[in-house]
Design an enzyme around this catalytic site. Structure first.
Site, PDB file in Angstrom:
ATOM      1  CB  THR A   1      -0.886  -0.013   1.267  1.00  0.00           C
ATOM      2  OG1 THR A   1      -1.433   1.278   1.461  1.00  0.00           O
ATOM      3  CG2 THR A   1      -0.087  -0.359   2.520  1.00  0.00           C
ATOM      4  CG  ASP A   2      -1.060   5.066  -0.960  1.00  0.00           C
ATOM      5  OD1 ASP A   2      -1.663   4.404  -0.095  1.00  0.00           O
ATOM      6  OD2 ASP A   2      -1.576   6.020  -1.573  1.00  0.00           O
ATOM      7  CD  GLU A   3      -3.447   3.363   4.371  1.00  0.00           C
ATOM      8  OE1 GLU A   3      -3.337   3.370   5.605  1.00  0.00           O
ATOM      9  OE2 GLU A   3      -4.515   3.097   3.790  1.00  0.00           O
TER      10      GLU A   3
ATOM     11  CE1 TYR B   1      -3.174  -2.821   5.634  1.00  0.00           C
ATOM     12  CE2 TYR B   1      -3.230  -0.463   5.190  1.00  0.00           C
ATOM     13  CZ  TYR B   1      -3.211  -1.769   4.730  1.00  0.00           C
ATOM     14  OH  TYR B   1      -3.217  -2.028   3.379  1.00  0.00           O
TER      15      TYR B   1
ATOM     16  CE  LYS C   1       0.301  -4.749   2.864  1.00  0.00           C
ATOM     17  NZ  LYS C   1      -0.044  -6.097   2.294  1.00  0.00           N
TER      18      LYS C   1
HETATM   19  P1  NAD Z   1      -9.279  -7.601   2.072  1.00  0.00           P
HETATM   20  O1  NAD Z   1      -9.270  -7.351   3.539  1.00  0.00           O
HETATM   21  O2  NAD Z   1     -10.523  -7.319   1.289  1.00  0.00           O
HETATM   22  O3  NAD Z   1      -8.888  -9.112   1.766  1.00  0.00           O
HETATM   23  C1  NAD Z   1      -7.876  -9.797   2.445  1.00  0.00           C
HETATM   24  C2  NAD Z   1      -8.030 -11.282   2.168  1.00  0.00           C
HETATM   25  O4  NAD Z   1      -6.965 -11.967   2.840  1.00  0.00           O
HETATM   26  C3  NAD Z   1      -9.350 -11.866   2.689  1.00  0.00           C
HETATM   27  O5  NAD Z   1      -9.920 -12.716   1.710  1.00  0.00           O
HETATM   28  C4  NAD Z   1      -8.922 -12.655   3.921  1.00  0.00           C
HETATM   29  O6  NAD Z   1      -9.759 -13.782   4.189  1.00  0.00           O
HETATM   30  C5  NAD Z   1      -7.507 -13.084   3.543  1.00  0.00           C
HETATM   31  N1  NAD Z   1      -6.663 -13.339   4.712  1.00  0.00           N
HETATM   32  C6  NAD Z   1      -6.501 -12.555   5.808  1.00  0.00           C
HETATM   33  N2  NAD Z   1      -5.649 -13.135   6.667  1.00  0.00           N
HETATM   34  C7  NAD Z   1      -5.249 -14.301   6.097  1.00  0.00           C
HETATM   35  C8  NAD Z   1      -4.355 -15.323   6.491  1.00  0.00           C
HETATM   36  N3  NAD Z   1      -3.713 -15.273   7.661  1.00  0.00           N
HETATM   37  N4  NAD Z   1      -4.157 -16.363   5.652  1.00  0.00           N
HETATM   38  C9  NAD Z   1      -4.807 -16.434   4.455  1.00  0.00           C
HETATM   39  N5  NAD Z   1      -5.677 -15.495   4.046  1.00  0.00           N
HETATM   40  C10 NAD Z   1      -5.889 -14.437   4.850  1.00  0.00           C
HETATM   41  O7  NAD Z   1      -8.048  -6.759   1.507  1.00  0.00           O
HETATM   42  P2  NAD Z   1      -7.892  -6.007   0.094  1.00  0.00           P
HETATM   43  O8  NAD Z   1      -8.459  -4.662   0.206  1.00  0.00           O
HETATM   44  O9  NAD Z   1      -8.321  -6.909  -0.991  1.00  0.00           O
HETATM   45  O10 NAD Z   1      -6.305  -5.858   0.041  1.00  0.00           O
HETATM   46  C11 NAD Z   1      -5.482  -6.891  -0.493  1.00  0.00           C
HETATM   47  C12 NAD Z   1      -4.034  -6.464  -0.379  1.00  0.00           C
HETATM   48  O11 NAD Z   1      -3.817  -5.241  -1.075  1.00  0.00           O
HETATM   49  C13 NAD Z   1      -3.582  -6.247   1.055  1.00  0.00           C
HETATM   50  O12 NAD Z   1      -2.293  -6.761   1.201  1.00  0.00           O
HETATM   51  C14 NAD Z   1      -3.601  -4.727   1.210  1.00  0.00           C
HETATM   52  O13 NAD Z   1      -2.621  -4.320   2.140  1.00  0.00           O
HETATM   53  C15 NAD Z   1      -3.248  -4.285  -0.188  1.00  0.00           C
HETATM   54  N6  NAD Z   1      -3.775  -2.978  -0.592  1.00  0.00           N
HETATM   55  C16 NAD Z   1      -5.099  -2.658  -0.419  1.00  0.00           C
HETATM   56  C17 NAD Z   1      -5.571  -1.418  -0.854  1.00  0.00           C
HETATM   57  C18 NAD Z   1      -7.043  -1.052  -0.738  1.00  0.00           C
HETATM   58  O14 NAD Z   1      -7.401   0.093  -1.029  1.00  0.00           O
HETATM   59  N7  NAD Z   1      -7.930  -1.949  -0.379  1.00  0.00           N
HETATM   60  C19 NAD Z   1      -4.700  -0.508  -1.444  1.00  0.00           C
HETATM   61  C20 NAD Z   1      -3.364  -0.863  -1.608  1.00  0.00           C
HETATM   62  C21 NAD Z   1      -2.921  -2.104  -1.181  1.00  0.00           C
END
Ligand code: NAD
Length: 357
Positions: A140-142, A166, A170
C-alpha cells in the site's frame, strides 16, 4: 504442472478478498493461466466474490492460513507455482487501531512464513524454472506516511514513515520481501498502491459504507472535517496492473500504482450523493437529499491527511494506464451496489449479528 505453452500456475493469497478476487477473476476471465487461491476466509474473505469463475477447471481454492508453514509448503510442492501474488492481509486501518495483534500475525509473520515456503521451493527448481519464478508482494502507499502540507507525490524512493499499526505491519512485510530478494536472491517484486474502490468491496470501507448507509437513510459518518485526501484507483485497473507487474516487471523493483485521482473524503461523499440522486431517486421516507445524511464524527487517531501516488514508473516502463476515470469508476461502483444486494446484504446481516453477539 509447471509452465505449459506460456501459461503459468499462479498462487494468489487472499484471493477471496476485495482486490485478490479481482485479480483471480481477471486471471481466469482474460488469460489462460491457472490459479491456486489460498485464503483463510476471515470476515473479509468471501467466496461469493468468485462465484463467476469458481467452476473453471483452471481455478483451485485452498482454505488455509498463510501463517501455517506446513500448509504453505504443501501448496508449493503440490501445485509447483511459477508466480506467487501475495495479497492476503489484515487491511482495515480502524480494525488495526482497535486490535493490532492480527495485523502483526498475518501481515508480518504470515509474509515471513510464505517467503520461507517460497524460498525452500525455489531452491528445488532447476535453472530454467528459477528464471521464471516470481514472488510479487502487494502493498500500500500508506507505508510512505503522510504528505500533509506539501505538493509532493509518493515515488518509489520516498522513505517509509508508516503511521498506523496497519501501515507499520505492511511496511515490515515490504522490508522482509526486499531482504529475501537481496539476501537469498528470491526473485521478488513489490507494488505499492493507493486506495482502491469498486465492486465486491467490504461494506465497512468508505465508499460502500456511504452508498449503503445512504440507501438505508442512515447517517453518512465523515471523519473530522473530511479534508483527508486519498488517491483513488478502480480495483479492476489495479488487478490489471498487478498481473502486468507479476508477468513483465523487473525483478527486485518496486512499482507505485495510482489513479491520478486525488480527492478529499468529503468531496467523494458529495459525488456519491449526487450519483445516488440520479441512480436511486426513490429515497427513504422523509429524506429530501442524500447529502442531508452527512454527519461529521470524531477523527481517527493518527489520521494521515494526504496520500498521492506518482505512478509514472509503471506507466513508462510497463505501459500501464488506468482505464477508468474517477467519475466512470464511481458510477460503475454505485450501479454495482444497486444491482448486487444479494452480495452485500448477507455481509451486513453477519456484521449486525457479530455486534449483537
Ligand atoms: P481484504 O481485507 O478485502 O482481503 C484480504 C483477504 O486476505 C481476505 O480474503 C482474507 O480472508 C484473507 N486473509 C486474511 N488473513 C489471512 C491469512 N492469515 N491467511 C490467508 N488469508 C488471509 O483486503 P484487500 O483490500 O483486498 O487488500 C489486499 C491487499 O492489497 C492487502 O495486502 C492490502 O494491504 C493491499 N492494498 C489494499 C488497498 C485497498 O485500497 N484496499 C490498497 C493498496 C494495497
Amino acid at each position: 504442472m509447471m509452465q505449459h505453452n506460456n501459461t503459468f500456475t499462479f498462487v494468489v493469497t487472499g484471493g477471496a478478498g476485495f482486490i485478490g478476487s479481482a485479480v483471480v477473476r481477471h486471471l481466469i476471465e482474460n488469460t489462460q493461466h491457472r490459479v491456486i487461491n489460498i485464503d483463510k476466509l476471515t470476515y473479509a474473505g468471501n467466496l461469493q466474490s468468485l462465484a463467476s469463475i469458481e467452476h473453471s477447471e483452471r481455478y483451485t481454492f485452498v482454505h488455509a492460513d498463510i501463517c501455517d508453514a506446513a500448509a504453505m509448503q504443501q501448496v508449493f510442492s503440490q501445485y509447483q507455482p511459477n508466480i506467487v501474488m501475495h495479497l492476503a492481509a489484515e487491511s482495515h486501518v480502524d480494525r488495526s487501531i482497535n486490535g493490532p495483534g492480527d495485523f502483526i500475525q498475518t501481515n508480518i509473520i504470515g509474509t515471513y512464513t510464505l517467503l520461507e515456503a517460497a524460498r525452500a521451493f525455489y531452491q528445488t527448481l532447476d535453472t530454467a524454472a528459477q528464471a521464471v519464478f516470481r514472488f510479487h508482494h502487494i502493498s500500500t502507499d500508506e507505508v510512505y506516511g503522510d504528505l500533509e502540507g506539501t505538493n509532493d507525490l509518493f515515488t518509489e524512493s520516498t522513505p517509509y514513515a508508516p503511521s498506523s499499526p496497519y501501515s507499520a505491519s505492511k511496511a515490515s512485510s515490504d522490508h522482509l520481501v526486499r531482504a529475501w530478494q537481496r539476501t537469498y536472491k528470491l526473485p521478488c517484486l513489490v507494488t505499492n498502491c493507493s486506495n482502491n474502490y469498486g465492486p465486491y468491496h467490504y461494506p465497512e470501507k468508505l465508499i460502500p459504507l456511504m452508498i449503503l448507509n445512504a440507501l438505508a437513510g442512515k447517517p453518512l459518518p465523515v471523519y473530522g472535517n473530511g479534508q483527508q485526501i486519498r488517491d483513488w484507483l478502480y480495483v479492476e485497473d489495479h488487478a490489471r496492473a498487478l498481473v502486468l507487474v507479476a508477468t513483465t516487471g523487473k525483478v527486485g523493483e518496486t512499482y507505485n500504482i495510482g489513479g491520478h485521482n486525488e480527492k478529499a473524503n468529503l468531496d467523494v461523499v458529495h459525488t456519491l450523493c449526487e450519483l445516488l440522486e440520479e441512480l436511486a431517486p426513490q429515497k427513504p421516507a422523509g429524506l429530501a437529499y442524500y447529502k442531508d445524511l452527512i454527519t461529521f464524527v470524531k477523527d481517527r487517531p493518527g489520521h494521515d491527511l494526504r496520500y498521492a501516488i506518482d505512478a509514472s514508473k509503471i506507466e513508462k516502463e510497463l505501459g500501464w494506464t488506468p482505464a477508468e476515470t474517477f467519475e466512470s469508476g464511481l458510477r460503475k461502483t454505485v450501479e454495482w451496489y444497486l444491482a448486487r444486494a444479494d452480495w452485500w446484504q448477507p455481509l451486513q446481516a453477519a456484521n449486525l449479528a457479530a455486534k449483537k453477539g
